[in-house]
Motif scaffolding. Structure first.
Motif, PDB file in Angstrom:
ATOM      1  N   TYR A 233       0.823  -1.209   0.000  1.00 58.61           N
ATOM      2  CA  TYR A 233       0.000   0.000   0.000  1.00 58.61           C
ATOM      3  C   TYR A 233       0.862   1.266   0.000  1.00 58.61           C
ATOM      4  CZ  TYR A 233      -3.350   3.564   1.051  1.00 58.61           C
ATOM      5  OH  TYR A 233      -4.096   4.697   0.974  1.00 58.61           O
ATOM      6  N   VAL A 234       1.844   1.337   0.892  1.00 61.29           N
ATOM      7  CA  VAL A 234       2.661   2.549   1.017  1.00 61.29           C
ATOM      8  C   VAL A 234       3.472   2.795  -0.251  1.00 61.29           C
ATOM      9  CG1 VAL A 234       4.572   3.630   2.284  1.00 61.29           C
ATOM     10  CG2 VAL A 234       2.696   2.546   3.523  1.00 61.29           C
ATOM     11  N   GLU A 235       3.974   1.733  -0.876  1.00 64.45           N
ATOM     12  CA  GLU A 235       4.733   1.897  -2.129  1.00 64.45           C
ATOM     13  C   GLU A 235       3.882   2.600  -3.175  1.00 64.45           C
ATOM     14  OE1 GLU A 235       4.397   0.851  -6.010  1.00 64.45           O
ATOM     15  OE2 GLU A 235       3.915  -0.895  -4.770  1.00 64.45           O
ATOM     16  N   ALA A 236       2.653   2.148  -3.365  1.00 63.87           N
ATOM     17  CA  ALA A 236       1.777   2.767  -4.362  1.00 63.87           C
ATOM     18  C   ALA A 236       1.407   4.197  -3.957  1.00 63.87           C
ATOM     19  CB  ALA A 236       0.524   1.913  -4.559  1.00 63.87           C
ATOM     20  N   ALA A 237       1.101   4.407  -2.686  1.00 65.04           N
ATOM     21  CA  ALA A 237       0.747   5.750  -2.208  1.00 65.04           C
ATOM     22  C   ALA A 237       1.922   6.711  -2.335  1.00 65.04           C
ATOM     23  CB  ALA A 237       0.263   5.681  -0.762  1.00 65.04           C
ATOM     24  N   ALA A 238       3.132   6.242  -2.073  1.00 64.61           N
ATOM     25  CA  ALA A 238       4.329   7.084  -2.194  1.00 64.61           C
ATOM     26  C   ALA A 238       4.572   7.471  -3.650  1.00 64.61           C
ATOM     27  CB  ALA A 238       5.550   6.370  -1.618  1.00 64.61           C
ATOM     28  N   ARG A 239       4.417   6.505  -4.571  1.00 64.18           N
ATOM     29  CA  ARG A 239       4.602   6.814  -5.989  1.00 64.18           C
ATOM     30  C   ARG A 239       3.513   7.775  -6.475  1.00 64.18           C
ATOM     31  NH1 ARG A 239       4.948   2.909  -9.966  1.00 64.18           N
ATOM     32  NH2 ARG A 239       3.414   1.608  -8.933  1.00 64.18           N
ATOM     33  N   LEU A 240       2.288   7.625  -5.986  1.00 61.76           N
ATOM     34  CA  LEU A 240       1.208   8.556  -6.322  1.00 61.76           C
ATOM     35  C   LEU A 240       1.561   9.961  -5.815  1.00 61.76           C
ATOM     36  CD1 LEU A 240      -1.743   9.169  -7.260  1.00 61.76           C
ATOM     37  CD2 LEU A 240      -2.441   8.542  -4.932  1.00 61.76           C
ATOM     38  N   SER A 241       1.990  10.055  -4.565  1.00 61.14           N
ATOM     39  CA  SER A 241       2.334  11.330  -3.947  1.00 61.14           C
ATOM     40  C   SER A 241       3.475  12.030  -4.683  1.00 61.14           C
ATOM     41  CB  SER A 241       2.716  11.095  -2.484  1.00 61.14           C
ATOM     42  OG  SER A 241       3.110  12.286  -1.870  1.00 61.14           O
ATOM     43  N   ALA A 242       4.429  11.243  -5.200  1.00 62.91           N
ATOM     44  CA  ALA A 242       5.593  11.801  -5.892  1.00 62.91           C
ATOM     45  C   ALA A 242       5.313  12.092  -7.370  1.00 62.91           C
ATOM     46  CB  ALA A 242       6.777  10.830  -5.778  1.00 62.91           C
ATOM     47  N   GLY A 243       4.102  11.801  -7.828  1.00 65.39           N
ATOM     48  CA  GLY A 243       3.773  12.030  -9.229  1.00 65.39           C
ATOM     49  C   GLY A 243       4.305  10.959 -10.156  1.00 65.39           C
ATOM     50  N   LYS A 244       4.700   9.819  -9.607  1.00 61.73           N
ATOM     51  CA  LYS A 244       5.245   8.712 -10.403  1.00 61.73           C
ATOM     52  C   LYS A 244       4.152   7.744 -10.844  1.00 61.73           C
ATOM     53  CE  LYS A 244       9.531   9.855  -9.178  1.00 61.73           C
ATOM     54  NZ  LYS A 244       9.773  11.099  -9.861  1.00 61.73           N
ATOM     55  N   LEU A 245       2.963   7.926 -10.295  1.00 64.00           N
ATOM     56  CA  LEU A 245       1.829   7.066 -10.598  1.00 64.00           C
ATOM     57  C   LEU A 245       0.606   7.970 -10.699  1.00 64.00           C
ATOM     58  CD1 LEU A 245       1.059   4.017 -10.840  1.00 64.00           C
ATOM     59  CD2 LEU A 245       0.611   4.051  -8.388  1.00 64.00           C
ATOM     60  N   HIS A 246      -0.109   7.863 -11.787  1.00 69.06           N
ATOM     61  CA  HIS A 246      -1.312   8.675 -11.977  1.00 69.06           C
ATOM     62  C   HIS A 246      -2.409   8.202 -11.024  1.00 69.06           C
ATOM     63  CE1 HIS A 246      -4.980  10.158 -13.933  1.00 69.06           C
ATOM     64  NE2 HIS A 246      -4.207  11.128 -14.388  1.00 69.06           N
ATOM     65  N   ARG A 247      -3.249   9.114 -10.589  1.00 74.22           N
ATOM     66  CA  ARG A 247      -4.330   8.801  -9.648  1.00 74.22           C
ATOM     67  C   ARG A 247      -5.202   7.649 -10.142  1.00 74.22           C
ATOM     68  NH1 ARG A 247      -7.633  13.668  -9.199  1.00 74.22           N
ATOM     69  NH2 ARG A 247      -8.582  12.830 -11.058  1.00 74.22           N
ATOM     70  N   ASN A 248      -5.574   7.653 -11.418  1.00 71.88           N
ATOM     71  CA  ASN A 248      -6.399   6.574 -11.957  1.00 71.88           C
ATOM     72  C   ASN A 248      -5.664   5.237 -11.931  1.00 71.88           C
ATOM     73  OD1 ASN A 248      -8.422   8.417 -12.395  1.00 71.88           O
ATOM     74  ND2 ASN A 248      -8.058   8.596 -14.595  1.00 71.88           N
ATOM     75  N   ALA A 249      -4.368   5.263 -12.245  1.00 74.52           N
ATOM     76  CA  ALA A 249      -3.572   4.030 -12.205  1.00 74.52           C
ATOM     77  C   ALA A 249      -3.443   3.513 -10.776  1.00 74.52           C
ATOM     78  CB  ALA A 249      -2.192   4.267 -12.808  1.00 74.52           C
ATOM     79  N   PHE A 250      -3.333   4.418  -9.817  1.00 70.05           N
ATOM     80  CA  PHE A 250      -3.262   4.038  -8.403  1.00 70.05           C
ATOM     81  C   PHE A 250      -4.523   3.279  -8.003  1.00 70.05           C
ATOM     82  CE2 PHE A 250      -4.537   5.218  -4.031  1.00 70.05           C
ATOM     83  CZ  PHE A 250      -3.492   4.649  -3.309  1.00 70.05           C
ATOM     84  N   TRP A 251      -5.696   3.851  -8.305  1.00 70.36           N
ATOM     85  CA  TRP A 251      -6.946   3.219  -7.895  1.00 70.36           C
ATOM     86  C   TRP A 251      -7.201   1.926  -8.660  1.00 70.36           C
ATOM     87  CZ3 TRP A 251      -8.513   4.082  -3.389  1.00 70.36           C
ATOM     88  CH2 TRP A 251      -8.325   5.337  -2.794  1.00 70.36           C
TER      89      TRP A 251
END
Length: 172
Positions: free
Chosen positions: A120-138
């Motif tokens: 969970y934290v890995e995905a949330a951290a990449r989302l927060s850093a702009g490395k993962l788009h919000r839609n891709a995160f969900w």
């Protein structure tokens, strides 16, 4: 190579083996994951970590393992066919670095705690850093969490044996 991440040191050892990507790309991949974790947590989880990168005949990043002992050690395998795009899309390095914030737990019974939080934290951290788009995160969470329930989860988290079940039940 020694890499500095906001006062923390990552001692990188790249074991022999030809790679399709130059060292600078590998270094950038490691630093990017480290700064992503630091940005999310407010600081890098440890003052020093040994990172060992092995190579094999495959492509991509795989077989990550973190031991939070003294000193903490991360092992990751890079396939010789790994491309720059593989490194840019990778989540393994960030996932393994997130493990540094947690003590070692009984991987036989409570491995879901460590794997779930790191997932969970890995995905949330990449989302927060702009490395993962919000839609891709969900989408990532939705697909993963769909496997966290059902018959495989009926024995409880400590009875979780499948790796997908441990990662996603723990994240849930």
């Amino acid at each position: 190579q020694k890499l500095d991440v906001g006062g923390s040191t990552i001692n990188v050892t790249l074991y022999p083996g030809a790679l399709n990507v130059p060292w600078n790309d590998v270094r950038r991949w490691v630093e990017d994951a480290a700064w992503t974790v630091k940005g999310y947590l407010g600081r890098f989880p440890v003052k020093q970590v040994d990172l060992n990168i092995k190579t094999d005949a495959c492509s991509g990043v795989h077989n990550g393992l973190t031991n939070c002992g003294k000193p903490p050690v991360i092992w990751v395998t890079l396939g010789r066919g790994t491309s720059r795009d593989d490194l840019r899309r990778d989540d393994v390095m960030t996932h393994e670095m997130v493990h540094l914030m947690l003590p070692n737990v009984d991987r036989g019974r409570q491995g879901w705690v460590s794997e779930g939080l790191a997932t969970y934290v890995e995905a949330a951290a990449r989302l927060s850093a702009g490395k993962l788009h919000r839609n891709a995160f969900w989408l990532h969470l939705n697909r993963g969490l769909a496997g966290a329930t059902g018959a495989a989860a009926e024995g409880g988290l400590d009875a979780t044996s499948g790796s997908k079940q441990a990662y996603w039940s723990g994240a849930l």
